[in-house]
Design a protein around this motif. Structure first.
Motif, mmCIF file in Angstrom:
data_model
loop_
_atom_site.group_PDB
_atom_site.id
_atom_site.type_symbol
_atom_site.label_atom_id
_atom_site.label_comp_id
_atom_site.label_asym_id
_atom_site.label_seq_id
_atom_site.Cartn_x
_atom_site.Cartn_y
_atom_site.Cartn_z
ATOM 1 N N UNK A 83 0.782 -1.223 0.000
ATOM 2 C CA UNK A 83 0.000 0.000 0.000
ATOM 3 C C UNK A 83 0.814 1.273 0.000
ATOM 4 N N UNK A 84 2.124 1.171 -0.185
ATOM 5 C CA UNK A 84 2.983 2.347 -0.124
ATOM 6 C C UNK A 84 3.063 3.094 -1.450
ATOM 7 N N UNK A 85 2.744 2.397 -2.549
ATOM 8 C CA UNK A 85 2.998 2.970 -3.872
ATOM 9 C C UNK A 85 1.791 2.832 -4.783
ATOM 10 N N UNK A 86 1.465 3.919 -5.471
ATOM 11 C CA UNK A 86 0.461 3.913 -6.535
ATOM 12 C C UNK A 86 1.179 3.724 -7.872
ATOM 13 N N UNK A 87 0.702 2.782 -8.658
ATOM 14 C CA UNK A 87 1.169 2.595 -10.030
ATOM 15 C C UNK A 87 0.072 3.107 -10.961
ATOM 16 N N UNK A 88 0.434 3.939 -11.940
ATOM 17 C CA UNK A 88 -0.559 4.424 -12.902
ATOM 18 C C UNK A 88 0.080 4.509 -14.286
ATOM 19 N N UNK B 192 0.688 6.144 -17.893
ATOM 20 C CA UNK B 192 0.731 7.458 -18.530
ATOM 21 C C UNK B 192 0.828 7.305 -20.039
ATOM 22 N N UNK B 193 -0.272 7.559 -20.741
ATOM 23 C CA UNK B 193 -0.235 7.605 -22.203
ATOM 24 C C UNK B 193 -0.221 9.067 -22.636
ATOM 25 N N UNK B 194 -0.344 9.303 -23.941
ATOM 26 C CA UNK B 194 -0.327 10.670 -24.471
ATOM 27 C C UNK B 194 -1.667 10.980 -25.118
ATOM 28 N N UNK B 195 -2.432 11.838 -24.496
ATOM 29 C CA UNK B 195 -3.700 12.319 -25.060
ATOM 30 C C UNK B 195 -4.621 11.181 -25.479
ATOM 31 N N UNK B 196 -4.654 10.128 -24.669
ATOM 32 C CA UNK B 196 -5.597 9.047 -24.917
ATOM 33 C C UNK B 196 -5.178 8.043 -25.966
ATOM 34 N N UNK B 197 -3.887 8.038 -26.366
ATOM 35 C CA UNK B 197 -3.467 7.108 -27.421
ATOM 36 C C UNK B 197 -3.124 5.716 -26.896
ATOM 37 N N UNK B 198 -3.193 5.498 -25.581
ATOM 38 C CA UNK B 198 -2.982 4.201 -24.932
ATOM 39 C C UNK B 198 -1.545 3.712 -25.003
ATOM 40 N N UNK B 199 -0.621 4.518 -25.506
ATOM 41 C CA UNK B 199 0.784 4.146 -25.672
ATOM 42 C C UNK B 199 1.596 4.946 -24.658
ATOM 43 N N UNK B 200 2.298 4.264 -23.763
ATOM 44 C CA UNK B 200 3.014 5.016 -22.746
ATOM 45 C C UNK B 200 3.800 4.135 -21.804
ATOM 46 N N UNK B 201 3.998 4.629 -20.566
ATOM 47 C CA UNK B 201 4.816 3.941 -19.571
ATOM 48 C C UNK B 201 4.095 3.917 -18.229
ATOM 49 N N UNK B 202 4.510 2.974 -17.372
ATOM 50 C CA UNK B 202 4.007 2.926 -16.011
ATOM 51 C C UNK B 202 4.767 3.916 -15.146
ATOM 52 N N UNK B 203 4.014 4.646 -14.344
ATOM 53 C CA UNK B 203 4.574 5.610 -13.410
ATOM 54 C C UNK B 203 4.270 5.151 -11.986
ATOM 55 N N UNK B 204 5.063 5.633 -11.027
ATOM 56 C CA UNK B 204 4.780 5.377 -9.614
ATOM 57 C C UNK B 204 4.733 6.685 -8.846
ATOM 58 N N UNK B 205 3.997 6.634 -7.731
ATOM 59 C CA UNK B 205 3.850 7.790 -6.856
ATOM 60 C C UNK B 205 3.624 7.272 -5.434
ATOM 61 N N UNK B 206 4.238 7.869 -4.425
ATOM 62 C CA UNK B 206 3.950 7.449 -3.051
ATOM 63 C C UNK B 206 2.476 7.596 -2.720
ATOM 64 N N UNK B 207 1.940 6.656 -1.948
ATOM 65 C CA UNK B 207 0.522 6.700 -1.603
ATOM 66 C C UNK B 207 0.160 8.009 -0.908
#
Length: 597
Positions: free
Chosen positions: A81-86, A88-103
């Protein structure tokens, strides 16, 4: 011509009502961290755009975790529960990378920089290792990223594959693949995370898919819950990968089933879908007892069993808006603001069709029949229309139209044979079922055949354009949103995973079965189109790319066919509520100008 909303043809009261259904904030079923169940993540459009929200249940503190112009649809939590994974695509194109952020909040970082941008193909986040899938035009790559170690590719293939499930101890990983050539019916492979060695394989053969749902959430437990279709519908089995034995779970239920584990591993939370409704059951693995949970008639969009044994679910029906509640009644999570207006009940119809009885849903507007009707055909094609709350459906009823949904061959929830019946003849097969429902409703006196329009998005948009060209006498207007319009060009430009799906659906690539693609392509029949057409198109759509839509529009222009187009700056739909409202406003304006309710 470019379509824009004109002077409203509906009263201010009606307009305010249908728009309020879209503007009322919604929340998704909260995901929760396995080892910190008080920490949850959910999606909401409370800001006007779909974003990810962190929720600490201990303090009831809610925090918007993402904030992007075109929204953030996909997110999950690490087990602690320490990290959010989300994603990130570009303007809805579904092509991108996974990002992390502290909860608790903080800087966003690229999760695994070594894994380049791609379309996502599964993610399993552990404490000591993360498994990530990516898809590009070159095929699929599945990666393992040990915490503190060097990420590595554990699987690479030109055909679709995905990361599916990780054991609680994180020593075994299940992937799905389509090396046999048909991504609609995946096989499973079990890998050791320590050395990438293959431990076991499971495939049920051609025309029978296997879907890894999740491992039992207990240390040392090697039981994997798997979906199969050995008897012509979606059912369940438990595969003990430690002993390589399996136990089929045979339930006396008429529709498709899926399931998840109760946290103590003693039972399964079973979801049952049949004839546009769903229900939940608790299945005791020891005794085999099946207990129905007390949920109202309608549709459950997702459910989860919590550590204390309670069940949380997302529920709605055609009249009542979505709510996140416990199975025993209390509301778990409510969006801020006022509840949206109620909508309209659906009625069931079963109509004889060329491939068997077709299930349809209809909604009546005010006044006597026969009605002007909007046939709102669903996308997918592996999806279904159901008895859930639909703001778009209600908007058409508010405007004075009856609404008709057809769960044509290709739809899910009616067995494997029904789902697969369009193979080799996509589009034309589904439209035969639409026509059967159309004719039955005319005979019943429900439908005025001179005032029928057809509309849909994605695959539904494809069926709309194909129907306008192959059934021109039936339709007074058509509204196609993010459609396939020129299948040969669409195949060239779409994401590789969809090309593989098309090859399986059509029986090969355009080079191999060129005539099959031509036969099912809307542009082939553009000359026969008799009704005015509105096309709604996303500039960054990777699924129904813009070039093939422009080809179709150019062909209509060349032929002098009446048409309008509305373009928006996103992908395969929009996560921005006001943009969605603009699109519905344009569609209703077009409908009212061409088909009098």
């Amino acid at each position: 011509m470019t379509a824009e909303p004109t002077t409203p043809a509906l009263s201010p009261e009606v307009t305010a009502r249908w728009q309020a259904r879209f503007r009322a904030p919604r929340v998704s079923l909260p995901d929760w961290a396995l080892e910190a169940p008080h920490r949850s993540l959910y999606a909401s459009d409370a800001s006007g755009v779909v974003e990810q929200y962190a929720w600490d249940r201990t303090t009831d503190a809610h925090r918007q975790a993402t904030d992007r112009a075109n929204g953030t649809l996909i997110g999950t939590l690490s087990p602690d529960g320490e990290t959010i994974w989300w994603f990130a695509d570009t303007d809805g194109d579904e092509f991108g990378v996974w990002m992390t952020q502290p909860f608790a909040g903080g800087e966003d970082r690229v999760a695994v920089p070594e894994v380049g941008p791609a379309y996502p193909a599964g993610l399993e986040v552990g404490t000591s290792v993360v498994a990530m899938g990516r898809s590009t035009d070159d095929g699929s790559e599945l990666w393992l990223a040990p915490v503190g170690g060097t990420p590595r590719v554990v699987y690479r293939h030109e055909d679709p594959a995905s990361v599916d499930a990780l054991t609680h101890d994180e020593d075994l990983l299940v992937i799905s693949h389509s090396e046999h050539g048909d991504p609609r019916y995946p096989a499973l492979r079990l890998l050791r995370t320590a050395d990438d060695g293959v431990v076991a394989e499971k495939w049920d053969g051609e025309g029978r898919g296997l879907h890894a749902l999740e491992f039992a959430p207990l240390p040392g437990d090697r039981r994997l819950l798997v979906g199969h279709e050995r008897r012509g519908r979606e059912e369940l089995l438990v595969w003990d990968v430690g002993t390589d034995t399996e136990t089929e779970i045979v339930l006396d239920l008429p529709g498709d089933v899926t399931a998840g584990w109760y946290p103590d591993g003693s039972a399964l939370l079973v979801g049952h879908d049949h004839a546009a409704r769903s229900e939940l059951y608790r299945y005791d693995l020891g005794s085999g007892a099946l207990e129905r949970l007390d949920t109202p008639r309608g549709v459950v969009r997702g459910a989860t069993a919590r550590p204390d044994g309670t069940v949380e679910l997302a529920w709605s029906n055609s009249e009542r808006p979505p709510v996140i509640r416990r199975a025993d009644g209390p509301v778990v999570l409510a969006a801020p603001g006022e509840e949206p207006p109620a909508a309209y009940p659906v009625e069931d119809r079963w109509v004889p069709g060329p491939g068997g009885d077709v299930h349809a849903l209809v909604v009546r507007p005010a006044g006597p029949a026969p009605y002007a009707a909007a046939f709102l055909v669903h996308g997918g094609p592996e999806a279904a229309d159901d008895d859930s709350y639909r703001a778009r459906r209600a908007a058409y009823v508010d405007a004075g139209y009856a609404v008709v949904h057809v769960n044509y061959r290709g739809s899910t929830g009616y067995g494997s044979a029904w789902r697969d019946a369009l193979t080799g003849r996509p589009g034309l097969t589904e439209l035969e079922d639409v026509a059967a429902v159309y004719d039955a409703l005319v005979e019943e006196g429900f439908l005025d055949p001179s005032r029928a329009l057809i509309s849909g998005g994605s695959w539904g948009g494809f069926l709309t354009l194909l129907g306008l060209g192959t059934q021109p006498a039936r339709w007074a207007a058509g509204i196609a949103e993010v459609p396939v319009a020129d299948y040969l060009a669409a195949y060239e430009d779409e994401m590789e995973g969809l090309r593989a799906y098309d090859r399986a659906l059509f029986g090969g690539s355009p080079e191999e079965v060129h005539d099959v693609y031509v036969r099912s392509s809307p542009i082939t029949y553009a000359e026969a189109v008799a009704a005015p057409v509105l096309v709604v198109a996303g500039a960054n759509d990777p699924r129904c790319p813009i070039r093939q839509i422009d080809n179709y529009l150019a062909r209509l222009e060349e032929l002098g066919k009446p048409h309008e187009v509305y373009r928006f700056d996103a992908g395969h739909g929009s996560l921005v509520i006001e943009e969605t409202i603009r699109q519905v406003e344009v569609a209703l304006d077009f409908a009212l100008r061409h088909v009098e309710p």
